[in-house]
Write a protein that holds these residues in place. Sequence first.
Motif, PDB file in Angstrom:
ATOM      1  N   THR A 109     -74.086  64.748 -19.290  1.00 57.48           N
ATOM      2  CA  THR A 109     -75.139  65.609 -18.767  1.00 57.48           C
ATOM      3  C   THR A 109     -76.165  64.754 -18.043  1.00 57.48           C
ATOM      4  N   LEU A 110     -76.432  65.088 -16.801  1.00 56.40           N
ATOM      5  CA  LEU A 110     -77.416  64.369 -15.995  1.00 56.40           C
ATOM      6  C   LEU A 110     -78.692  65.202 -15.962  1.00 56.40           C
ATOM      7  N   ARG A 111     -79.539  65.021 -16.979  1.00 51.33           N
ATOM      8  CA  ARG A 111     -80.688  65.913 -17.135  1.00 51.33           C
ATOM      9  C   ARG A 111     -81.700  65.807 -15.997  1.00 51.33           C
ATOM     10  N   TYR A 112     -81.822  64.662 -15.368  1.00 55.10           N
ATOM     11  CA  TYR A 112     -82.780  64.525 -14.261  1.00 55.10           C
ATOM     12  C   TYR A 112     -82.215  65.043 -12.951  1.00 55.10           C
ATOM     13  N   LEU A 113     -80.916  65.235 -12.910  1.00 50.81           N
ATOM     14  CA  LEU A 113     -80.255  65.648 -11.676  1.00 50.81           C
ATOM     15  C   LEU A 113     -79.621  67.030 -11.783  1.00 50.81           C
TER      16      LEU A 113
ATOM     17  N   HIS B 284     -80.527  70.000 -11.168  1.00 53.29           N
ATOM     18  CA  HIS B 284     -80.744  71.000 -10.115  1.00 53.29           C
ATOM     19  C   HIS B 284     -80.161  70.581  -8.767  1.00 53.29           C
ATOM     20  N   TYR B 285     -79.490  69.453  -8.734  1.00 53.03           N
ATOM     21  CA  TYR B 285     -78.859  68.996  -7.497  1.00 53.03           C
ATOM     22  C   TYR B 285     -77.426  69.496  -7.442  1.00 53.03           C
ATOM     23  N   SER B 286     -76.835  69.405  -6.276  1.00 53.38           N
ATOM     24  CA  SER B 286     -75.484  69.934  -6.078  1.00 53.38           C
ATOM     25  C   SER B 286     -74.477  69.198  -6.955  1.00 53.38           C
ATOM     26  N   THR B 287     -73.391  69.887  -7.241  1.00 54.40           N
ATOM     27  CA  THR B 287     -72.352  69.287  -8.074  1.00 54.40           C
ATOM     28  C   THR B 287     -71.713  68.083  -7.378  1.00 54.40           C
ATOM     29  N   SER B 288     -71.676  68.092  -6.047  1.00 51.34           N
ATOM     30  CA  SER B 288     -71.086  66.943  -5.340  1.00 51.34           C
ATOM     31  C   SER B 288     -71.956  65.696  -5.501  1.00 51.34           C
ATOM     32  N   LEU B 289     -73.279  65.857  -5.450  1.00 49.21           N
ATOM     33  CA  LEU B 289     -74.168  64.714  -5.680  1.00 49.21           C
ATOM     34  C   LEU B 289     -74.044  64.228  -7.123  1.00 49.21           C
ATOM     35  N   GLN B 290     -73.984  65.158  -8.054  1.00 44.85           N
ATOM     36  CA  GLN B 290     -73.832  64.782  -9.453  1.00 44.85           C
ATOM     37  C   GLN B 290     -72.510  64.042  -9.668  1.00 44.85           C
ATOM     38  N   ALA B 291     -71.458  64.485  -8.983  1.00 42.54           N
ATOM     39  CA  ALA B 291     -70.153  63.824  -9.110  1.00 42.54           C
ATOM     40  C   ALA B 291     -70.228  62.387  -8.594  1.00 42.54           C
ATOM     41  N   GLN B 292     -70.972  62.158  -7.524  1.00 43.32           N
ATOM     42  CA  GLN B 292     -71.116  60.799  -6.996  1.00 43.32           C
ATOM     43  C   GLN B 292     -71.841  59.904  -8.001  1.00 43.32           C
ATOM     44  N   ILE B 293     -72.872  60.434  -8.648  1.00 43.51           N
ATOM     45  CA  ILE B 293     -73.612  59.657  -9.644  1.00 43.51           C
ATOM     46  C   ILE B 293     -72.730  59.398 -10.864  1.00 43.51           C
ATOM     47  N   ARG B 294     -71.964  60.400 -11.283  1.00 48.95           N
ATOM     48  CA  ARG B 294     -71.045  60.204 -12.414  1.00 48.95           C
ATOM     49  C   ARG B 294     -70.004  59.130 -12.096  1.00 48.95           C
ATOM     50  N   GLN B 295     -69.559  59.109 -10.842  1.00 46.74           N
ATOM     51  CA  GLN B 295     -68.591  58.095 -10.419  1.00 46.74           C
ATOM     52  C   GLN B 295     -69.204  56.699 -10.518  1.00 46.74           C
ATOM     53  N   LEU B 296     -70.448  56.545 -10.069  1.00 50.25           N
ATOM     54  CA  LEU B 296     -71.135  55.255 -10.174  1.00 50.25           C
ATOM     55  C   LEU B 296     -71.310  54.845 -11.639  1.00 50.25           C
ATOM     56  N   ILE B 297     -71.602  55.815 -12.494  1.00 47.53           N
ATOM     57  CA  ILE B 297     -71.746  55.531 -13.932  1.00 47.53           C
ATOM     58  C   ILE B 297     -70.402  55.093 -14.509  1.00 47.53           C
ATOM     59  N   ALA B 298     -69.347  55.808 -14.175  1.00 48.48           N
ATOM     60  CA  ALA B 298     -68.017  55.486 -14.694  1.00 48.48           C
ATOM     61  C   ALA B 298     -67.572  54.090 -14.257  1.00 48.48           C
TER      62      ALA B 298
ATOM     63  N   GLY C 174     -89.604  60.994   4.030  1.00 49.79           N
ATOM     64  CA  GLY C 174     -88.475  60.655   3.163  1.00 49.79           C
ATOM     65  C   GLY C 174     -88.772  60.932   1.699  1.00 49.79           C
ATOM     66  N   TYR C 175     -89.792  61.738   1.441  1.00 44.86           N
ATOM     67  CA  TYR C 175     -90.205  62.048   0.067  1.00 44.86           C
ATOM     68  C   TYR C 175     -89.046  62.588  -0.766  1.00 44.86           C
ATOM     69  N   HIS C 176     -88.272  63.489  -0.202  1.00 40.37           N
ATOM     70  CA  HIS C 176     -87.200  64.135  -0.970  1.00 40.37           C
ATOM     71  C   HIS C 176     -86.126  63.126  -1.395  1.00 40.37           C
ATOM     72  N   GLN C 177     -85.793  62.187  -0.497  1.00 43.37           N
ATOM     73  CA  GLN C 177     -84.820  61.154  -0.858  1.00 43.37           C
ATOM     74  C   GLN C 177     -85.375  60.265  -1.959  1.00 43.37           C
ATOM     75  N   LEU C 178     -86.658  59.923  -1.873  1.00 45.89           N
ATOM     76  CA  LEU C 178     -87.283  59.096  -2.911  1.00 45.89           C
ATOM     77  C   LEU C 178     -87.310  59.824  -4.254  1.00 45.89           C
ATOM     78  N   GLU C 179     -87.564  61.124  -4.217  1.00 49.11           N
ATOM     79  CA  GLU C 179     -87.567  61.888  -5.464  1.00 49.11           C
ATOM     80  C   GLU C 179     -86.169  61.871  -6.089  1.00 49.11           C
ATOM     81  N   PHE C 180     -85.154  62.042  -5.266  1.00 44.29           N
ATOM     82  CA  PHE C 180     -83.783  61.987  -5.778  1.00 44.29           C
ATOM     83  C   PHE C 180     -83.483  60.604  -6.354  1.00 44.29           C
TER      84      PHE C 180
END
Length: 164
Positions: free
Chosen positions: A3-7, A9-23, A145-151
């Motif tokens: 579970t990516l609690r900070y992420l 509300h982001y799209s599942t594709s972005l979450q999948a990329q972060i999960r891939q980096l974690i894995a 670029g605020y939104h990218q920094l928030e992400f």
Amino acid sequence: MLTLRYLAHYSTSLQAQIRQLIAEDRLGEYVQRRYPGRHQVQSDRALYDYAIGLKQQYLRSAPNLDKVLYDNRLDLTHRALGLHTAISRVQGGKLKAKKEIRVAALFKEAAPEFLNMIVVHELAHLREAEHNKAFYQLCEHMLPGYHQLEFDLRVYLTWRDLAA
């Protein structure tokens, strides 16, 4: 599945990329490569001066700030990285409102971009109380670029949690 609690509300594709980096155990490398530096704003006085500088640059007509400080009590369990408050007190026959910004102490060790994003976010609340379209437009005006920094901040917090 992690579970990516900070992420959440982001799209599942972005979450999948972060999960891939974690894995692949590469999330820390990603964060450190994008944000290698650490800021020099270590004291409450330096943080106050930093915030006032940004306020003078972008929000001259906004109410004055009475206090800006790092707060050790703010943490992620309260879902607060920073707080803006207006404390009303009676002085003589008048009601005075003191404006304060408190930044979570974890940002003493963060990249300068993350500190900048948090301070911009809290300063924007001087004009816009709610997280609405006007609020985010103001944040983007003060920090392109605020939104990218928030992400990226949310990715950093995820990495920080995994490392703990």
